[in-house]
Scaffold this active site. Structure first.
Site, PDB file in Angstrom:
ATOM      1  CD  GLU A   1      -2.448  -3.798   6.400  1.00 16.37           C
ATOM      2  OE1 GLU A   1      -3.107  -4.843   6.547  1.00 16.37           O
ATOM      3  OE2 GLU A   1      -2.215  -3.283   5.285  1.00 16.37           O
TER       4      GLU A   1
ATOM      5  CG  HIS B   1       1.439  -6.739   3.883  1.00 19.07           C
ATOM      6  ND1 HIS B   1       1.571  -5.541   3.213  1.00 19.07           N
ATOM      7  CD2 HIS B   1       0.106  -6.858   4.151  1.00 19.07           C
ATOM      8  CE1 HIS B   1       0.391  -4.959   3.094  1.00 19.07           C
ATOM      9  NE2 HIS B   1      -0.518  -5.746   3.648  1.00 19.07           N
TER      10      HIS B   1
ATOM     11  CG  HIS C   1      -1.601  -1.257   1.517  1.00 10.87           C
ATOM     12  ND1 HIS C   1      -2.608  -1.735   0.721  1.00 10.87           N
ATOM     13  CD2 HIS C   1      -1.433  -2.183   2.493  1.00 10.87           C
ATOM     14  CE1 HIS C   1      -3.049  -2.885   1.202  1.00 10.87           C
ATOM     15  NE2 HIS C   1      -2.345  -3.179   2.280  1.00 10.87           N
TER      16      HIS C   1
ATOM     17  NE  ARG D   1      -5.514  -8.856  -5.696  1.00  5.61           N
ATOM     18  CZ  ARG D   1      -6.549  -8.315  -6.310  1.00  5.61           C
ATOM     19  NH1 ARG D   1      -6.565  -8.231  -7.626  1.00  5.61           N
ATOM     20  NH2 ARG D   1      -7.566  -7.865  -5.628  1.00  5.61           N
TER      21      ARG D   1
END
Length: 357
Positions: free
Chosen positions: A117, A177, A101, A197
């Site tokens: 996150e 990740h 991200h 992705r």
């Protein structure tokens, strides 16, 4: 008592890697679908009981962003009329895609926030793992070449960490990740849906086409040096029960509270709303009852909000912190050393910066 507390009904999302374990947390799953995520604080999540029942979280925030969010949370989202935390329960029946991200600066051209996150592991099958960063010694070119095969080959170049219930990891934007199969997590993140992705383990849709990948955009924001470590919790040593800080950075903080029957703790935060998710047992937040798997939003108020256990209970609480008064000062008062406190911020460096003289 000022009862600005809202019980929310999450949005349930079907995923090709999902499962059925979310039903263990009291969620009514649609028949025959692999449900991967319960998005507890999605903008579409509806308040089922309590303050402003019948409205969505998005509608509530849009009506008066600064008052609904609190000053700290309002600043964290750059004044946008969005709920400042995206809290999820995730059931990884299969491996999630290998992804990355952008951070806030990299997402700015889209007028969006980046996505840092944290995962708190709720359940893990034997042998399950977390994929956290690219292994030292692997070049970006090598990883890119493997990812272009779209068959999961790139996973062999990633660092794996055993998934153990009760552990927490903070994943900064830019970290490559993936959540491994057989793991269920509580996730709190910035309110962003930008996911690039990189590799999807060879999965195809009903027509036999591979899922969309975003190699150019993803590798443009990937940070090879970002290899997150598990975080040691910090006890705040309350007079009753247990209270542990699990992770903290500028966009969010996460704590775990465990109380015996009749025990109570204040959970309100001065500059932010909070989200309480009950993992075990049953409790009241002010006068609103929440049971296992339920979540409530505690909106900013001039009066304190109290969590009171109706039976032995365990809850996770997330909010947008003011790092010094919310994290550093109470941790130091409880006897934690500065290095341990700073480690709550993982590789973000946010707490290191906040603690500088």
């Amino acid at each position: 008592m000022d009862n600005r507390v809202s019980l929310v009904s999450p949005r349930l999302d079907s995923k090709p890697w999902g499962g059925r374990k979310l039903g263990r947390y009291g969620l009514a799953l649609p028949l025959g679908e692999p449900i991967g995520e319960a998005l507890i604080t999605a903008g579409e999540a509806v308040v089922s009981t309590g303050y402003l029942a019948g409205q969505t979280l998005g509608q509530i925030v849009e009506a008066d962003p600064s008052a609904r969010l609190g000053a700290t949370a309002h600043d964290a989202v750059g004044g946008r009329p969005v709920f400042p935390l995206l809290v999820k329960l995730i059931d990884a029946g299969g491996n999630l895609s290998i992804q990355v991200h952008p951070d806030d600066s990299q997402a700015a051209h889209l007028d969006r926030l980046g996505k840092t996150e944290a995962w708190h592991i709720l359940e893990a099958d034997p042998g399950s793992v977390l994929y956290l960063g690219i292994r030292p010694g692997v070049s970006l070119a090598e990883f890119q070449e493997a990812a272009t095969r779209l068959d999961g080959s790139s996973a062999r170049m990633m660092r794996t960490v055993p998934a153990r219930p009760g552990t927490t990891v903070l994943i900064p934007a830019g970290t490559v990740h993936a959540l491994g199969a057989g793991v269920m997590v509580y996730e709190v993140q910035q309110p962003s849906d930008i996911t690039y992705r990189l590799d999807d383990w060879g999965r195809v849709d009903a027509e036999g086409n591979p899922r969309e990948v975003h190699l150019d955009a993803g590798f443009a924001v990937a940070q090879l040096q970002s290899i997150p470590e598990l975080i040691s919790p910090v006890s705040l040593r309350p007079a009753i029960g247990e209270r542990h800080l699990l992770a903290a950075c500028r966009p969010f903080a996460l704590e775990r509270i465990a109380l015996p029957r009749g025990g109570s703790l204040e959970i309100s935060k001065s500059g932010s709303l909070g989200v309480v998710t009950m993992l075990e047992g049953e409790a009241n937040v002010n006068d609103l009852r929440i049971g296992r798997g339920s979540s409530a939003v505690v909106w900013p108020s001039k009066r304190p909000s109290i969590l009171t256990a109706l039976e032995p209970c365990v809850a996770l609480v997330s909010w947008v912190p003011d790092l010094m008064p919310d994290i550093v000062e109470p941790a130091i008062r409880a006897g934690a050393d500065p290095q341990t406190v700073a480690a709550l911020g993982g590789a973000t460096g946010d707490l290191h910066q906040a603690m500088r003289p």
